[in-house]
Design a protein around this motif. Sequence first.
Motif, PDB file in Angstrom:
ATOM      1  N   LEU A 104       0.787  -1.230   0.000  1.00  0.00           N
ATOM      2  CA  LEU A 104       0.000   0.000   0.000  1.00  0.00           C
ATOM      3  C   LEU A 104       0.822   1.285   0.000  1.00  0.00           C
ATOM      4  CD1 LEU A 104      -2.746  -0.983   2.614  1.00  0.00           C
ATOM      5  CD2 LEU A 104      -2.943  -0.975   0.118  1.00  0.00           C
ATOM      6  N   CYS A 105       2.033   1.219   0.560  1.00  0.00           N
ATOM      7  CA  CYS A 105       2.813   2.448   0.705  1.00  0.00           C
ATOM      8  C   CYS A 105       4.303   2.157   0.667  1.00  0.00           C
ATOM      9  CB  CYS A 105       2.456   3.166   2.003  1.00  0.00           C
ATOM     10  SG  CYS A 105       3.006   2.349   3.508  1.00  0.00           S
ATOM     11  N   MET A 106       5.057   3.231   0.576  1.00  0.00           N
ATOM     12  CA  MET A 106       6.510   3.116   0.711  1.00  0.00           C
ATOM     13  C   MET A 106       7.015   4.328   1.478  1.00  0.00           C
ATOM     14  SD  MET A 106       8.025   3.892  -3.137  1.00  0.00           S
ATOM     15  CE  MET A 106       9.638   3.330  -2.711  1.00  0.00           C
ATOM     16  N   ALA A 107       8.180   4.170   2.072  1.00  0.00           N
ATOM     17  CA  ALA A 107       8.810   5.256   2.815  1.00  0.00           C
ATOM     18  C   ALA A 107      10.245   5.396   2.336  1.00  0.00           C
ATOM     19  CB  ALA A 107       8.773   4.964   4.313  1.00  0.00           C
ATOM     20  N   PHE A 108      10.672   6.649   2.189  1.00  0.00           N
ATOM     21  CA  PHE A 108      12.044   6.898   1.758  1.00  0.00           C
ATOM     22  C   PHE A 108      12.541   8.194   2.374  1.00  0.00           C
ATOM     23  CE2 PHE A 108       9.040   8.103  -1.570  1.00  0.00           C
ATOM     24  CZ  PHE A 108       9.335   9.441  -1.792  1.00  0.00           C
ATOM     25  N   MET A 109      13.855   8.327   2.400  1.00  0.00           N
ATOM     26  CA  MET A 109      14.493   9.477   3.022  1.00  0.00           C
ATOM     27  C   MET A 109      14.199  10.750   2.232  1.00  0.00           C
ATOM     28  SD  MET A 109      15.638   7.698   5.447  1.00  0.00           S
ATOM     29  CE  MET A 109      16.418   8.963   6.429  1.00  0.00           C
ATOM     30  N   ASN A 110      14.023  11.849   2.960  1.00  0.00           N
ATOM     31  CA  ASN A 110      13.769  13.136   2.342  1.00  0.00           C
ATOM     32  C   ASN A 110      15.074  13.693   1.769  1.00  0.00           C
ATOM     33  OD1 ASN A 110      13.114  15.854   1.791  1.00  0.00           O
ATOM     34  ND2 ASN A 110      11.579  15.869   3.395  1.00  0.00           N
ATOM     35  N   LEU A 111      15.010  14.225   0.556  1.00  0.00           N
ATOM     36  CA  LEU A 111      16.202  14.798  -0.087  1.00  0.00           C
ATOM     37  C   LEU A 111      16.741  16.033   0.632  1.00  0.00           C
ATOM     38  CD1 LEU A 111      15.444  14.678  -3.923  1.00  0.00           C
ATOM     39  CD2 LEU A 111      17.225  13.445  -2.686  1.00  0.00           C
ATOM     40  N   ARG A 112      15.873  16.782   1.271  1.00  0.00           N
ATOM     41  CA  ARG A 112      16.270  18.001   1.977  1.00  0.00           C
ATOM     42  C   ARG A 112      15.820  17.931   3.438  1.00  0.00           C
ATOM     43  NH1 ARG A 112      17.667  22.055  -1.785  1.00  0.00           N
ATOM     44  NH2 ARG A 112      17.016  21.550  -3.895  1.00  0.00           N
ATOM     45  N   PRO A 113      16.448  17.046   4.207  1.00  0.00           N
ATOM     46  CA  PRO A 113      15.993  16.894   5.597  1.00  0.00           C
ATOM     47  C   PRO A 113      16.442  18.056   6.472  1.00  0.00           C
ATOM     48  CG  PRO A 113      17.948  15.584   5.235  1.00  0.00           C
ATOM     49  CD  PRO A 113      17.565  16.162   3.883  1.00  0.00           C
ATOM     50  N   LEU A 114      15.592  18.393   7.419  1.00  0.00           N
ATOM     51  CA  LEU A 114      15.973  19.372   8.427  1.00  0.00           C
ATOM     52  C   LEU A 114      17.071  18.787   9.306  1.00  0.00           C
ATOM     53  CD1 LEU A 114      15.357  22.133   9.636  1.00  0.00           C
ATOM     54  CD2 LEU A 114      13.652  21.015  11.100  1.00  0.00           C
ATOM     55  N   HIS A 115      16.923  17.500   9.632  1.00  0.00           N
ATOM     56  CA  HIS A 115      17.922  16.752  10.401  1.00  0.00           C
ATOM     57  C   HIS A 115      18.043  15.362   9.788  1.00  0.00           C
ATOM     58  CE1 HIS A 115      18.018  19.823  13.497  1.00  0.00           C
ATOM     59  NE2 HIS A 115      16.713  19.707  13.687  1.00  0.00           N
ATOM     60  N   PRO A 116      19.197  14.706   9.927  1.00  0.00           N
ATOM     61  CA  PRO A 116      19.346  13.344   9.421  1.00  0.00           C
ATOM     62  C   PRO A 116      18.267  12.420   9.998  1.00  0.00           C
ATOM     63  CG  PRO A 116      21.485  14.216  10.043  1.00  0.00           C
ATOM     64  CD  PRO A 116      20.451  15.202  10.524  1.00  0.00           C
ATOM     65  N   GLY A 117      17.748  11.545   9.156  1.00  0.00           N
ATOM     66  CA  GLY A 117      16.729  10.593   9.562  1.00  0.00           C
ATOM     67  C   GLY A 117      15.342  10.943   9.084  1.00  0.00           C
ATOM     68  N   GLU A 118      15.146  12.157   8.592  1.00  0.00           N
ATOM     69  CA  GLU A 118      13.823  12.575   8.114  1.00  0.00           C
ATOM     70  C   GLU A 118      13.419  11.754   6.897  1.00  0.00           C
ATOM     71  OE1 GLU A 118      11.827  16.503   6.079  1.00  0.00           O
ATOM     72  OE2 GLU A 118      13.346  16.808   7.630  1.00  0.00           O
ATOM     73  N   PHE A 119      12.194  11.267   6.896  1.00  0.00           N
ATOM     74  CA  PHE A 119      11.692  10.491   5.765  1.00  0.00           C
ATOM     75  C   PHE A 119      10.239  10.829   5.512  1.00  0.00           C
ATOM     76  CE2 PHE A 119      10.866   7.933   9.526  1.00  0.00           C
ATOM     77  CZ  PHE A 119       9.574   7.461   9.327  1.00  0.00           C
ATOM     78  N   MET A 120       9.699  10.306   4.440  1.00  0.00           N
ATOM     79  CA  MET A 120       8.285  10.474   4.138  1.00  0.00           C
ATOM     80  C   MET A 120       7.674   9.143   3.776  1.00  0.00           C
ATOM     81  SD  MET A 120       8.469  12.503   0.515  1.00  0.00           S
ATOM     82  CE  MET A 120       9.561  13.736   1.195  1.00  0.00           C
ATOM     83  N   VAL A 121       6.381   9.026   4.030  1.00  0.00           N
ATOM     84  CA  VAL A 121       5.615   7.831   3.694  1.00  0.00           C
ATOM     85  C   VAL A 121       4.569   8.256   2.661  1.00  0.00           C
ATOM     86  CG1 VAL A 121       4.215   5.920   4.561  1.00  0.00           C
ATOM     87  CG2 VAL A 121       5.888   7.029   6.083  1.00  0.00           C
ATOM     88  N   ILE A 122       4.521   7.527   1.546  1.00  0.00           N
ATOM     89  CA  ILE A 122       3.594   7.883   0.469  1.00  0.00           C
ATOM     90  C   ILE A 122       2.756   6.661   0.091  1.00  0.00           C
ATOM     91  CG2 ILE A 122       5.202   9.617  -0.416  1.00  0.00           C
ATOM     92  CD1 ILE A 122       5.769   7.672  -2.777  1.00  0.00           C
ATOM     93  N   PRO A 123       1.535   6.897  -0.380  1.00  0.00           N
ATOM     94  CA  PRO A 123       0.760   5.775  -0.899  1.00  0.00           C
ATOM     95  C   PRO A 123       1.310   5.364  -2.263  1.00  0.00           C
ATOM     96  CG  PRO A 123      -0.442   7.815  -1.262  1.00  0.00           C
ATOM     97  CD  PRO A 123       0.806   8.162  -0.454  1.00  0.00           C
ATOM     98  N   LEU A 124       1.217   4.082  -2.580  1.00  0.00           N
ATOM     99  CA  LEU A 124       1.632   3.633  -3.913  1.00  0.00           C
ATOM    100  C   LEU A 124       0.679   4.148  -4.972  1.00  0.00           C
ATOM    101  CD1 LEU A 124       2.744  -0.060  -3.268  1.00  0.00           C
ATOM    102  CD2 LEU A 124       4.132   2.028  -3.256  1.00  0.00           C
ATOM    103  N   GLN A 125      -0.550   4.351  -4.595  1.00  0.00           N
ATOM    104  CA  GLN A 125      -1.549   4.903  -5.513  1.00  0.00           C
ATOM    105  C   GLN A 125      -1.362   6.413  -5.594  1.00  0.00           C
ATOM    106  OE1 GLN A 125      -5.523   4.216  -4.109  1.00  0.00           O
ATOM    107  NE2 GLN A 125      -6.472   4.837  -6.038  1.00  0.00           N
TER     108      GLN A 125
END
Length: 150
Positions: free
Chosen positions: A29-50
């Motif tokens: 249903l979804c995937m999560a990956f690291m943010n290209l412009r993180p405020l701090h290391p470890g920031e990521f986002m979760v997106i729906p596959l749809q």
Amino acid sequence: MTDHNSTTCIFCAIIAGHAPASVVHRDDLCMAFMNLRPLHPGEFMVIPLQHIDHFTDLSDDLAAHIMVTGQRLGRWMMQVFAPKRVGYVVHGFGVAHAHLNVLPLRESSDIVSEKHIVQTDAGLRIAHEAVPLRSRSDLNADAAQFLRDQ
């Protein structure tokens, strides 16, 4: 699931494997990956596959799945990056594909509106009190708008 249009949506291109991403999770249903412009290391986002533009257009089940995924990965973030708090932001700007930003927070100002920034003699500072308080009657009227339509 709708077809991904990798020519117009970078997140759809990532999902399809046509654009790079540092993936930390993927399920049906979804995937999560690291943010290209993180405020701090470890920031990521979760997106729906749809491909769905607005987070509020997600089904309740899909939104819950994305939030639970962010919560589980947020626990990992706490262990690995040791922030003071983990923040969750859905603002809908940047890429027109629903996404939950999960941020390692070191200071309360790590999630803040520009409305909180004030100019002082010493320079710019964060001042939560810069945003005016609403009166209780206005807040009650706002709440009544929600309650009226339920």
